[in-house]
Design a protein around this motif. Sequence first.
Motif, mmCIF file in Angstrom:
data_model
loop_
_atom_site.group_PDB
_atom_site.id
_atom_site.type_symbol
_atom_site.label_atom_id
_atom_site.label_comp_id
_atom_site.label_asym_id
_atom_site.label_seq_id
_atom_site.Cartn_x
_atom_site.Cartn_y
_atom_site.Cartn_z
ATOM 1 N N GLN A 9 8.348 -11.768 3.375
ATOM 2 C CA GLN A 9 7.343 -10.823 3.750
ATOM 3 C C GLN A 9 8.007 -9.661 4.106
ATOM 4 O O GLN A 9 7.352 -8.435 3.707
ATOM 5 C CB GLN A 9 6.325 -11.414 4.710
ATOM 6 N N ALA A 10 8.846 -9.523 4.953
ATOM 7 C CA ALA A 10 9.739 -8.272 5.330
ATOM 8 C C ALA A 10 10.242 -7.837 3.789
ATOM 9 O O ALA A 10 10.379 -6.440 3.990
ATOM 10 C CB ALA A 10 10.705 -8.627 6.306
ATOM 11 N N SER A 11 10.828 -8.414 3.118
ATOM 12 C CA SER A 11 11.483 -7.811 1.947
ATOM 13 C C SER A 11 10.438 -7.317 0.910
ATOM 14 O O SER A 11 10.989 -6.127 0.564
ATOM 15 C CB SER A 11 12.290 -8.714 1.155
ATOM 16 N N ARG A 12 9.366 -8.011 0.827
ATOM 17 C CA ARG A 12 8.237 -7.427 -0.257
ATOM 18 C C ARG A 12 7.698 -6.186 0.493
ATOM 19 O O ARG A 12 7.410 -5.123 -0.126
ATOM 20 C CB ARG A 12 7.128 -8.410 -0.308
ATOM 21 N N LYS A 13 7.663 -5.964 1.862
ATOM 22 C CA LYS A 13 7.218 -4.740 2.490
ATOM 23 C C LYS A 13 8.053 -3.696 2.529
ATOM 24 O O LYS A 13 7.819 -2.569 1.960
ATOM 25 C CB LYS A 13 6.764 -5.295 4.024
#
Length: 889
Positions: free
Chosen positions: A243-247
């Motif tokens: 989730q953090a990487s996609r953001k």
Amino acid sequence: MSAAIPFPERPASSATYRAEEAAEAARHIPATPEGLTAAEAASRLSRDGPNLLPANQPASRWVVVRKVLTEPMFLMLLTAGGIYLVLGSRGEALFLLAFVLAVIGLTLVQEGRTQRALDALRDLSAPKALVQRDGVAVRVPGTDVVVGDWLLLQEGDRVAADAELCSGSVSLDESLLTGEALPVEKQPATGQPDDPVVMVFASTVVTRGHGGARVTEVAANTAVGRIGGALNATVEPPSQLQQASRKLVRQLGVVAVGLSAALVLLGVWWDGRPLLDSLLSGIALAMAILPEEIPVILTVFLALGAWRLAGQKVLTRRSTAVEALGAITVLAVDKTGTLTRNQMAVVALAAAGEPLPLTDGAPLPPDLVAVLQAAVLATPPRPFDPMEQALRACGSAPAQGLPAWVNAAVPLHAYALAPGLLAMTQVHQGPDERQWLACKGAPEAVADLCRLTETQRVHLRSQVASMAGLGWRVLGVAGGHWPPEGDAASTPPDWPAGQADLGLSWLGLVALADPPRDDVPAALAECRGAGVRVIMLTGDHPATASAIATQVGLTDRPEVLTGAQIDTLSDADLTTRMARTDVCARLQPAHKLRLVRCLQAGGAVVAMTGDGVNDAPALKAADVGIAMGLRGTDVAREASALVLLDDSFARIVAAIRQGRRIFDNIDKASRFTFAVHVPIVGLALLPALMHWPALLLPAHIVLLELLIDPACSVVFEAEPPADGVMQRPPRAPGVSPFSSGNLWAGALQGSGLALVLLAGFAVLQGPLGVPEAASRGAVVVALLSSVWLLVVANRQPDRGWWPSLRAGNPWLWPMAGAVAALLVLALSVPVLRDLLHLAPVTPVVAGAAALMVVLNCFCLALTRLWRPSPAPAAPIRHTVTRAVHDAPA
């Protein structure tokens, strides 16, 4: 084990399943037919295909290709290729197209590698089914079950296919199909013409009982298969890192679009450049900004990390567990089979007096013969539980002098272990035409059944505490007859509803020893060094649990918390007690669930081991649930994130070490990715703002991507664990490799490289008057070389250059060879040199490139002096430290 005393368990569903254990399982099910022959089963499997529910299949090659071509990076490449065609530069267009094809090939290879790892894990985690083949009970993969198979159903099993229940009695959890939480009791049809067929359905769970069922439907024809898409293979939700990487990628994508558009407008309106040239510069800038390697890093590292864990006999069922391993602060483990060998042996017997240690060949006195005889009669004839196997082995020894009929007796009736009564009783037909009662269980429970006086109980508690203090597991034994003396026998016998009405008489105690595993003390010491607190959760007597904990070095604190005490504590008080308690005994599964939640409420990241059906809620609630692969039930395994294939505690510690390695490598790869994009962005953006010639074109970024992607997904993934990976506290759960500290560290490294390269280009173009193509060549050579330098700089940031250059990573020097090969091809092959707008190498160009590489080494050495703040550690109250051990009681 999840209970205090042994009871008949389902056989372990694992690859190491033994034939004799399968035969014992079949013995519980009456009227078991021969089943299919192996040849017939193979024929039907070939004809009908595997027993697989409709599921999301791995992406086809065409889907992978389409996914690659629709990614922003490659859409920009295709756009750049189209612009080159419009400009008449067919060579550049063909070069970009060739790169797209090369990346598609690399993506297919990487996708295949990842998919093979996932397939291997899926094969390991596939549920097994116990079936009758050639008249023998065998374990087979659930995918090999065919129509006509005879399924043997046991507590904890997941039903492999739709089948008609033909024998036995089972209770099934059918909530997957009906939504009904309560188990459904099922018994076979009586055979009357109007009786409906009683079915058991695929994917439901046997919560109690045994049964035999004939398979009628498999795969998509089952009830769950017909439901269709709603029950397709569950897609695991993205982890916190994903989730953090996609953001982050979305945010940088917005920045890339904005800056690229601004660069195009500046080039046309301010610099007066042609629109198509400005578009090429804008595309190069967008490609430089987009960190499309980040999703690749996470996908590859987590999938291959799980594959590496499987090689260490730890099966990963959820990739989120790989992330959580490095953050574990509390490890809650069972005693039997995890800390100990699960190889029981009877070591002593006691009646009225002191316990008598068993000596080979020494005859037993009559009162101890009676104790051993009752213990054997209270044990199934062919037990699976190691404790019951030890009782049977001891009773069958000729030196013990038991009557021949005892070891051959088959129970007429049995009272099973219950959550509120930790004792079990079996009834046998004795040689005197009377029914013999034999009971064994927790000493206090058997004492209640025998209605001992308070004086007798005080003596018993003292005796049990003395024996348990030696690390022995102690069972109480009682016996009697049915009907009681003076009562007339009924035919058939009128058995009481519960054991309390049997009129049992106390006989004595049996002590068993289960030696600790040899590797446990070292593993516990490693946990202490890593700041991971280990807690024992067991159903054993408190004194036994405390003795074993002391023997293996788990704790030096005497306090033991029991299940009865837990029931009297509020959640706040329990959390406080757990801060100073390392051993919990006489636990029921509900206690384990409450303990896990209280530890989590205190801020701990909890890993917990379990094996039984009733352990599933606690395993699911834990941050990392760990099921036993050899002795665990299917339900426990499916509730868990990890499965130990050999039930060894040392495997858990190795998994924590591997989890920390994986997170460290993701951190290194992410920092490298941030660092390598900064000079690329600088070389694509600043020349346009400074009215210099375009320095980096899309073709150059393509060349760089051929190095950056393998560096991220291959080189850093293969990094060995750091020397002190298990000598530091766990990281805090919220720590991310995409944190501002890591971003700034990478940006600092990249900024130094960018300044050197831009200054070098300015000097070559200005005072030295080197032509544009030659100047660009020197910068490209230095930049390509610096990609490898960045890999070395981020491998072991806490150590010097020389240790970072030494062996340890099998891909480090092959990457150096790849950099050299790319440089040779780009500078010596005229066609490639023209496509990249470079000039032949001259002494000035070579010298300038070498000087920039040396200066980049110096810059990276300086940036290694400044490091981002270390990842926050877990709260100290959850680590095993002397301060915690010395906390006041």
